[in-house]
Design a protein around this motif. Structure first.
Motif, PDB file in Angstrom:
ATOM      1  N   PHE A 148       0.839  -1.198   0.000  1.00  0.00           N
ATOM      2  CA  PHE A 148       0.000   0.000   0.000  1.00  0.00           C
ATOM      3  C   PHE A 148       0.872   1.245   0.000  1.00  0.00           C
ATOM      4  CE2 PHE A 148      -2.957  -3.101   2.103  1.00  0.00           C
ATOM      5  CZ  PHE A 148      -3.715  -3.302   0.969  1.00  0.00           C
ATOM      6  N   GLY A 149       1.849   1.238  -0.881  1.00  0.00           N
ATOM      7  CA  GLY A 149       2.805   2.321  -1.025  1.00  0.00           C
ATOM      8  C   GLY A 149       3.591   2.059  -2.292  1.00  0.00           C
ATOM      9  N   PRO A 150       4.834   2.539  -2.366  1.00  0.00           N
ATOM     10  CA  PRO A 150       5.635   2.302  -3.576  1.00  0.00           C
ATOM     11  C   PRO A 150       6.014   0.834  -3.711  1.00  0.00           C
ATOM     12  CG  PRO A 150       6.969   3.307  -1.865  1.00  0.00           C
ATOM     13  CD  PRO A 150       5.563   3.341  -1.364  1.00  0.00           C
ATOM     14  N   LEU A 151       6.194   0.400  -4.971  1.00  0.00           N
ATOM     15  CA  LEU A 151       6.647  -0.969  -5.216  1.00  0.00           C
ATOM     16  C   LEU A 151       8.005  -1.197  -4.569  1.00  0.00           C
ATOM     17  CD1 LEU A 151       5.726  -1.585  -8.953  1.00  0.00           C
ATOM     18  CD2 LEU A 151       4.999  -2.978  -7.029  1.00  0.00           C
ATOM     19  N   MET A 152       8.176  -2.358  -3.975  1.00  0.00           N
ATOM     20  CA  MET A 152       9.438  -2.704  -3.325  1.00  0.00           C
ATOM     21  C   MET A 152       9.935  -4.040  -3.875  1.00  0.00           C
ATOM     22  SD  MET A 152       8.642  -1.611   0.608  1.00  0.00           S
ATOM     23  CE  MET A 152      10.370  -1.516   1.015  1.00  0.00           C
ATOM     24  N   LYS A 153      11.203  -4.091  -4.184  1.00  0.00           N
ATOM     25  CA  LYS A 153      11.808  -5.321  -4.682  1.00  0.00           C
ATOM     26  C   LYS A 153      12.102  -6.249  -3.513  1.00  0.00           C
ATOM     27  CE  LYS A 153      16.061  -5.154  -5.906  1.00  0.00           C
ATOM     28  NZ  LYS A 153      17.250  -4.691  -6.649  1.00  0.00           N
ATOM     29  N   VAL A 154      11.644  -7.484  -3.626  1.00  0.00           N
ATOM     30  CA  VAL A 154      11.871  -8.473  -2.571  1.00  0.00           C
ATOM     31  C   VAL A 154      13.079  -9.341  -2.907  1.00  0.00           C
ATOM     32  CG1 VAL A 154      10.875 -10.409  -1.286  1.00  0.00           C
ATOM     33  CG2 VAL A 154       9.429  -8.471  -1.961  1.00  0.00           C
ATOM     34  N   LYS A 155      13.143  -9.842  -4.136  1.00  0.00           N
ATOM     35  CA  LYS A 155      14.297 -10.654  -4.522  1.00  0.00           C
ATOM     36  C   LYS A 155      14.396 -10.700  -6.040  1.00  0.00           C
ATOM     37  CE  LYS A 155      11.983 -15.169  -4.602  1.00  0.00           C
ATOM     38  NZ  LYS A 155      12.005 -16.559  -4.121  1.00  0.00           N
ATOM     39  N   VAL A 156      15.595 -10.988  -6.521  1.00  0.00           N
ATOM     40  CA  VAL A 156      15.851 -11.188  -7.947  1.00  0.00           C
ATOM     41  C   VAL A 156      16.709 -12.434  -8.083  1.00  0.00           C
ATOM     42  CG1 VAL A 156      16.827 -10.211 -10.052  1.00  0.00           C
ATOM     43  CG2 VAL A 156      15.819  -8.694  -8.348  1.00  0.00           C
ATOM     44  N   GLU A 157      16.319 -13.317  -8.957  1.00  0.00           N
ATOM     45  CA  GLU A 157      17.105 -14.535  -9.153  1.00  0.00           C
ATOM     46  C   GLU A 157      16.963 -15.010 -10.589  1.00  0.00           C
ATOM     47  OE1 GLU A 157      15.578 -17.514  -6.550  1.00  0.00           O
ATOM     48  OE2 GLU A 157      13.575 -17.479  -7.417  1.00  0.00           O
ATOM     49  N   THR A 158      17.906 -15.828 -11.018  1.00  0.00           N
ATOM     50  CA  THR A 158      17.841 -16.469 -12.325  1.00  0.00           C
ATOM     51  C   THR A 158      17.561 -17.948 -12.124  1.00  0.00           C
ATOM     52  OG1 THR A 158      19.370 -14.890 -13.325  1.00  0.00           O
ATOM     53  CG2 THR A 158      19.095 -16.994 -14.445  1.00  0.00           C
ATOM     54  N   GLN A 159      16.531 -18.450 -12.810  1.00  0.00           N
ATOM     55  CA  GLN A 159      16.173 -19.863 -12.703  1.00  0.00           C
ATOM     56  C   GLN A 159      16.510 -20.568 -14.005  1.00  0.00           C
ATOM     57  OE1 GLN A 159      12.094 -18.820 -10.430  1.00  0.00           O
ATOM     58  NE2 GLN A 159      12.394 -21.009 -10.743  1.00  0.00           N
ATOM     59  N   ASP A 160      17.430 -21.493 -13.937  1.00  0.00           N
ATOM     60  CA  ASP A 160      17.800 -22.309 -15.095  1.00  0.00           C
ATOM     61  C   ASP A 160      17.041 -23.632 -15.003  1.00  0.00           C
ATOM     62  OD1 ASP A 160      18.866 -23.678 -17.179  1.00  0.00           O
ATOM     63  OD2 ASP A 160      20.948 -23.597 -16.496  1.00  0.00           O
ATOM     64  N   ILE A 161      16.039 -23.786 -15.852  1.00  0.00           N
ATOM     65  CA  ILE A 161      15.205 -24.992 -15.804  1.00  0.00           C
ATOM     66  C   ILE A 161      15.512 -25.930 -16.958  1.00  0.00           C
ATOM     67  CG2 ILE A 161      13.334 -23.839 -14.557  1.00  0.00           C
ATOM     68  CD1 ILE A 161      11.915 -23.486 -17.238  1.00  0.00           C
TER      69      ILE A 161
END
Length: 508
Positions: free
Chosen positions: A220-233
């Motif tokens: 309920f405010g500005p967007l916040m980054k929680v995590k960033v990852e690369t998934q190699d499937i």
């Protein structure tokens, strides 16, 4: 034009009478011209005032943004920048701590130990063009382009924020390659009304089977980054487990879909068929032998059981039969039709020790009713459309699921006391809800349940029989189509009366 309309339709200044002749006409024109001029001056004054207020608010906003930026830089330089990060300028101190606490309380990283399946807040899935939603009512559709501007702007902002994270990684983010050319694919979001909105975004790397997976949260405010990852499937095998008894024609159709999607395109699956009883076993074995000789396909296992059919028992046996370490399991039915995109969705949304995936299947109605105006229903591939009259999101079904074998065994597997139709999948689902793993529940556009006639046998318990009848009714046709069937005699009587009346009129 407005003046002409007023002169023609409005009363005279006195309220009811009219002035005679040209004098009255001139008086009316002069009166309304003065009235319009007065209103125009009023609105000009109002517009000037609003512009002045907007300019003042813009100035205050710029000053506040500069203060927030300086405070954030000061906090980072002090070495206190750990924790969740934002996509843009962050608010300082106690407000930032509050926003972080909202993320910690939401079901983003760990499960919430929910009391039942009714407490789950399901996700809605989306891509850059459409939204796939569970809550439809009588006016919304299972697949829609966002019509409301605020909703459309929200999703555009989220997709662009994800691209900004990929293209401008922080020092602690993973190394990103081929920036700027990623395309958002299947993603999903939901809103917990007392915490905020949670977004999971998947961007496919060009010419690769790797994905950027970005988690965002809007408390309920500005967007916040929680995590960033690369998934190699690229090496993630999906073990598709199908329990079966009879239904040999349906199995032959399932194998055609499996051959097209899994053998010819995906090439990263294993098929485990657990067959109950003797009748039809030889036909199933022949179908598998044919596909083995035609496609040089050997990644399958047929497990015959001389027992009464139990879906939970079949899936349990199939899951435990894999002896090559941990593996991603897809519990499937013979009536399921899936696409290559679904298999990647399965891989991306199940993670050992962290989360399990419960996709919501789009269930097709009886084609004999949906396509009653045609002599023959179209081929299955042409029936796979997300429309209200063609099917519905089966939000009361929990049988199709992607989860790792290690999680399945840790949670205790199925309740094998459940026999016959239904119940065992709900028990397993509830066990995950009571645990620590995140449960992803969302409609998936690449997963369909093909219509087939249901038989609710007398051996079922009253609860199972009720569930079976409910499923049978929901599975047959849409609300309008069922209404046409219910009122068929009334409609036919009306048509007969209309025909009789037409004949009498023509004879007369």
């Amino acid at each position: 034009m407005l003046l002409t309309y007023l002169l023609e339709c409005a009363p005279t200044p006195e309220g009811n009478g009219s002035l005679p002749g040209i004098a009255g006409e001139i008086f009316s024109k002069e009166y309304y011209q003065a009235l319009l001029q007065e209103q125009e001056e009023h609105y000009k004054s109002r517009a000037t005032s609003l512009k002045r207020q907007i300019a003042q608010l813009k100035q205050e906003l710029q000053e506040m943004s500069e203060k927030l930026r300086l405070a954030h830089e000061k906090k980072q330089s002090a070495g206190n920048g750990a924790g969740h990060q934002g996509t843009k300028e962050q608010p300082p101190n106690d407000l930032l701590e509050f926003l972080h606490s909202q993320i910690d309380k939401a079901e983003v990283v760990v499960g919430a130990k929910l009391p039942s399946e009714y407490a789950v807040v399901p996700f809605e899935s989306f891509n850059s063009m459409k939204v796939y939603q569970l809550e439809m009512g009588l006016t919304r559709h299972p697949e829609e382009k966002p019509i409301r501007k605020d909703r459309r702007d929200e999703l555009v902002e989220v997709i662009e924020a994800g691209l900004e994270v990929i293209n401008n990684p922080d020092d602690d983010d993973e190394e990103q390659e081929n920036r700027g050319s990623e395309k958002v694919l299947f993603s999903y979001y939901r809103t917990e009304r007392d915490k905020g909105s949670h977004y999971e975004l998947f961007y496919k790397k060009p010419e690769s089977r790797s994905y950027h997976h970005i988690t965002l949260f809007r408390p309920f405010g500005p967007l916040m980054k929680v995590k960033v990852e690369t998934q190699d499937i690229s090496r993630t095998i999906v073990n598709i487990i199908v329990p079966l008894s009879g239904r040999t024609e349906a199995f032959a159709q399932f194998i055609e879909n499996y051959k097209d999607v899994c053998i010819q395109q995906d090439k990263r699956t294993y098929l485990t068929v657990v067959y109950f009883g003797e009748k039809g076993l030889s036909e199933v074995r022949d179908v598998l032998k044919n596909i083995e000789s035609e496609s040089k396909f050997h990644n399958y296992t047929l497990i015959p059981l001389k027992e009464e059919f139990s879906r939970g028992r079949g899936l349990e046996v199939g899951a435990r039969a894999w002896d090559k370490g941990d593996v991603l399991l897809f519990f499937c039915d013979v009536d399921i039709y899936f696409t290559p995109g679904f298999l990647d969705t399965c891989r991306l949304n199940a993670e050992a020790g962290k989360k399990v995936f419960y996709p919501v299947v789009f269930s097709l109605y009886n084609p004999a009713i949906v396509y009653a105006n045609l002599e023959v229903p179209p081929p299955v591939e042409q029936q796979l459309v997300h429309k209200k009259d063609s099917g519905f999101w089966r939000d009361f079904g929990f049988g199709m699921t992607c989860q790792y074998k290690s999680d399945f065994l840790t949670i205790g597997g199925f309740d094998l006391e459940v026999r016959g139709w239904g119940g065992e999948d709900v028990h397993l689902y509830r066990k995950y809800l009571h645990g620590d793993l995140v449960v992803i529940r969302t409609p998936v556009p690449g997963l369909f349940h093909l219509w087939h006639e249901k038989h609710c046998v007398d051996e079922l318990t009253p609860e199972q029989y009720r569930m079976c009848i409910q499923s049978k009714a929901m599975n047959e046709a849409s609300h309008p189509h069922l209404g046409m069937l219910v009122f068929r005699e009334e409609i036919e009587a009306h048509l007969r009366k209309q025909a009789f009346r037409t004949n009498n009129e023509s004879e007369a």
